[in-house]
Design an enzyme around this catalytic site. Structure first.
Site, PDB file in Angstrom:
ATOM      1  N   ARG A  70      -0.055  -1.562   0.431  1.00  0.00           N
ATOM      2  CA  ARG A  70      -1.381  -1.841   0.990  1.00  0.00           C
ATOM      3  C   ARG A  70      -2.491  -1.538  -0.005  1.00  0.00           C
ATOM      4  O   ARG A  70      -3.550  -2.168   0.034  1.00  0.00           O
ATOM      5  CB  ARG A  70      -1.600  -1.025   2.266  1.00  0.00           C
ATOM      6  CG  ARG A  70      -0.857  -1.615   3.436  1.00  0.00           C
ATOM      7  CD  ARG A  70      -1.146  -0.866   4.699  1.00  0.00           C
ATOM      8  NE  ARG A  70      -0.636  -1.610   5.848  1.00  0.00           N
ATOM      9  CZ  ARG A  70      -0.691  -1.177   7.097  1.00  0.00           C
ATOM     10  NH1 ARG A  70      -1.239  -0.012   7.362  1.00  0.00           N
ATOM     11  NH2 ARG A  70      -0.208  -1.899   8.069  1.00  0.00           N
TER      12      ARG A  70
ATOM     13  N   LYS B 284      11.160  -5.032  21.680  1.00  0.00           N
ATOM     14  CA  LYS B 284      10.776  -5.377  23.053  1.00  0.00           C
ATOM     15  C   LYS B 284      10.109  -6.738  23.196  1.00  0.00           C
ATOM     16  O   LYS B 284       9.443  -7.213  22.286  1.00  0.00           O
ATOM     17  CB  LYS B 284       9.799  -4.324  23.571  1.00  0.00           C
ATOM     18  CG  LYS B 284      10.439  -2.968  23.726  1.00  0.00           C
ATOM     19  CD  LYS B 284       9.395  -1.982  24.150  1.00  0.00           C
ATOM     20  CE  LYS B 284      10.023  -0.668  24.593  1.00  0.00           C
ATOM     21  NZ  LYS B 284       8.974   0.262  25.024  1.00  0.00           N
TER      22      LYS B 284
ATOM     23  N   GLY C  75       0.191  -5.575  14.062  1.00  0.00           N
ATOM     24  CA  GLY C  75      -0.492  -5.857  15.326  1.00  0.00           C
ATOM     25  C   GLY C  75      -1.543  -6.946  15.173  1.00  0.00           C
ATOM     26  O   GLY C  75      -1.677  -7.830  16.017  1.00  0.00           O
TER      27      GLY C  75
HETATM   28  P1  ADP Z   1       7.922  -5.264  13.787  1.00  0.00           P
HETATM   29  O1  ADP Z   1       7.457  -3.891  13.389  1.00  0.00           O
HETATM   30  O2  ADP Z   1       8.482  -6.037  12.631  1.00  0.00           O
HETATM   31  O3  ADP Z   1       6.892  -6.013  14.570  1.00  0.00           O
HETATM   32  P2  ADP Z   1       9.182  -4.256  16.157  1.00  0.00           P
HETATM   33  O4  ADP Z   1       8.399  -3.011  16.001  1.00  0.00           O
HETATM   34  O5  ADP Z   1       8.849  -5.166  17.254  1.00  0.00           O
HETATM   35  O6  ADP Z   1       9.160  -5.077  14.773  1.00  0.00           O
HETATM   36  O7  ADP Z   1      10.725  -3.914  16.330  1.00  0.00           O
HETATM   37  C1  ADP Z   1      11.430  -3.185  15.357  1.00  0.00           C
HETATM   38  C2  ADP Z   1      12.487  -2.341  15.991  1.00  0.00           C
HETATM   39  O8  ADP Z   1      13.328  -3.106  16.822  1.00  0.00           O
HETATM   40  C3  ADP Z   1      13.393  -1.714  14.960  1.00  0.00           C
HETATM   41  O9  ADP Z   1      13.184  -0.334  14.958  1.00  0.00           O
HETATM   42  C4  ADP Z   1      14.794  -2.066  15.429  1.00  0.00           C
HETATM   43  O10 ADP Z   1      15.689  -0.987  15.352  1.00  0.00           O
HETATM   44  C5  ADP Z   1      14.569  -2.470  16.857  1.00  0.00           C
HETATM   45  N1  ADP Z   1      15.642  -3.339  17.359  1.00  0.00           N
HETATM   46  C6  ADP Z   1      16.063  -4.498  16.847  1.00  0.00           C
HETATM   47  N2  ADP Z   1      17.125  -4.968  17.538  1.00  0.00           N
HETATM   48  C7  ADP Z   1      17.385  -4.084  18.522  1.00  0.00           C
HETATM   49  C8  ADP Z   1      18.349  -3.996  19.563  1.00  0.00           C
HETATM   50  N3  ADP Z   1      19.279  -4.943  19.714  1.00  0.00           N
HETATM   51  N4  ADP Z   1      18.304  -2.931  20.374  1.00  0.00           N
HETATM   52  C9  ADP Z   1      17.367  -1.970  20.215  1.00  0.00           C
HETATM   53  N5  ADP Z   1      16.428  -2.001  19.260  1.00  0.00           N
HETATM   54  C10 ADP Z   1      16.428  -3.034  18.410  1.00  0.00           C
END
Ligand code: ADP
Ligand code: MG
Length: 435
Positions: A36, A197, A376
């Protein structure tokens, strides 16, 4: 771009207050990941080279309005000083006589960094007095903190009431990359959406439905869709209260002719931990006391096939629990494939803190078309919401011929007519091929 940038004013002899996003991970007093900081360097250098004195402002962590020693910006200033090859002194506080004097003494070509803005609760409260005090340090305001643009804080929104506000070069790149997805995207357009989620991503799924040809869904959020389709997902992460909404989205996709790919096989594990017993099963046979932790090999294959014709890909959210290497095959395979596609000319844009972390581990960030520095913020942008930190920046004067009533780069405008038809022909071709 419809917003004015640093190239739209003469920085010579001006004191330029630049809001940057230096909210970086710090460990043992050192910056652990300086991406960053590096991302803001072009704007800072541009301003210095054009004769400005630069005053940087950032937050770090969540000190909640108090001084927290471990959240001081000193390690950041040190890192930046190395990158710019010039001293970057830092004030003891964003407020106070000392800070005011340091800002007043600053000469063209010099840099000053204010201490963590969130040491004062007024920052996040978008307090008017606080914004006014910050504004007094400079003549012009530049926002280069895309990652904070979805927050209306004193240093991102309030300050624009007192100073002419321009986009920095990083902010410009981010806005252009994100709005290209909504306004002038090349079809077929595929969106790979994973992560933990569904909540928090429903808005994006709904808004992108208008322009996307194919959704590829993995990660924990796929479970909620699998349940909506009547499968059971054992002990997996599931948002039961969102199953109905997931069903609505599936229906909406069906009606609009948007391909919606869910996993056909998955990796399940007895525990979501390193070394846990795991196996590959079809989604029809997810055992009761196991958890889905990754997409399976057949799904990886199907996803790659579906991505092949895509001219544009947006990716947010890992496809499995990639932090445990054994559960990272899906994320790694798709990341490698997308890097190769980007090199062959496809536009690949990746946003999201964890997704980008996964790419960094694989050393693939440089090979993608654009990596968003805002998790976000990039999601809210793609939801079609107007980001307050962008709204307050000066609009570019539009050429009379094409000037609409209010010329604002409003992502939400992509929801109207022309875009719907833009998706049309390319999409049916993609569908025909896929079915
Ligand atoms: P980003 O930060 O890229 O937007 P998120 O914060 O939405 O992504 O999600 C990332 C998290 O999702 C990771 O910590 C990962 O471990 C979790 N994750 C991915 N697949 C699964 C799963 N099948 N069950 C539980 N957690 C999961
Ligand atoms: Mg995350």
């Amino acid at each position: 771009m419809q917003k004015q940038t640093v190239r739209d004013f003469d920085p010579q002899g001006k004191r330029v207050l630049v809001r940057v996003d230096f909210n970086v991970p710090i460990e043992d007093g050192r910056v652990k990941d300086d991406s960053r900081i590096r991302a803001a360097v072009p704007t800072i250098k541009y301003l210095l080279e054009h004769g400005a004195a630069v005053i940087l402002m950032s937050h770090l962590g969540r000190p909640k309005g108090k001084v927290v020693e471990s959240m001081r910006l000193r390690p950041v200033a040190q890192r930046l000083s190395a990158l710019l090859a010039r001293p970057v002194p830092i004030t003891g506080d964003p407020l106070g006589i000392g800070t005011r004097d340091a800002a007043a003494r600053l000469k063209p070509g010099q840099v000053l960094m204010l201490e963590n803005l969130r040491f004062h609760a007024e920052e996040e409260a978008n307090d008017d007095e606080y914004a006014k005090t910050l504004a007094k340090y400079g003549d012009v305001f530049v926002n280069d903190a895309f990652g904070t643009a979805h927050r209306a804080h004193a240093s991102t929104v309030g300050i624009a009431k007192y100073l002419p506000a321009y986009a920095g070069l990083l902010m410009e790149r981010e806005i252009e990359a994100m709005s290209s997805l909504l306004e002038s995207v090349k079809h077929p357009f595929a969106a790979v959406i994973g992560g933990a989620k569904v909540s928090g991503k429903l808005g994006v799924l709904n808004n992108l439905m208008e322009v996307v040809n194919t959704f590829l869904i993995g990660g924990g959020m796929a479970n909620t869709f699998l349940v909506a389709q009547g499968y059971s997902v054992g002990k997996s992460l599931l948002e039961r209260d969102l199953v109905d909404e997931a069903r609505d989205i599936l229906e909406k996709a069906e009606i609009s002719g948007t391909e919606f790919l869910l996993p056909s096989d998955v990796v399940v594990a007895k525990e979501v931990t390193r070394g846990a017993e795991h196996k590959i099963v079809p989604v029809t046979k997810i055992p009761n006391s196991w958890s889905v932790v990754d997409i399976g090999p057949q799904t990886i294959e199907a996803f790659i096939q579906a991505l092949e014709p895509a001219k544009t890909v947006f990716w947010n959210g890992p496809l499995g629990v990639f932090e445990v290497p054994t559960f990272g095959d899906g994320t790694r395979s798709i990341a490698r494939y997308l890097a190769a596609r980007a090199e062959k000319g496809a536009t690949v844009i990746v946003g999201g803190g964890d997704s980008v972390a996964a790419l960094k581990e694989l050393d693939l960030t440089d090979r993608m078309t654009h990596i968003s520095t805002g998790g976000g913020a990039s999601l809210e942008f793609l939801e079609g919401r107007e980001l307050p930190g962008i709204s307050v920046l000066l609009d570019r004067e539009l050429e009379p011929a094409k000037a609409p009533a209010k010329g604002r780069a409003k992502a939400a405008s992509s929801k109207t007519g022309p875009n719907a038809s833009a998706k049309g022909p390319a999409k049916s071709a993609a569908k025909a091929g896929a079915k």
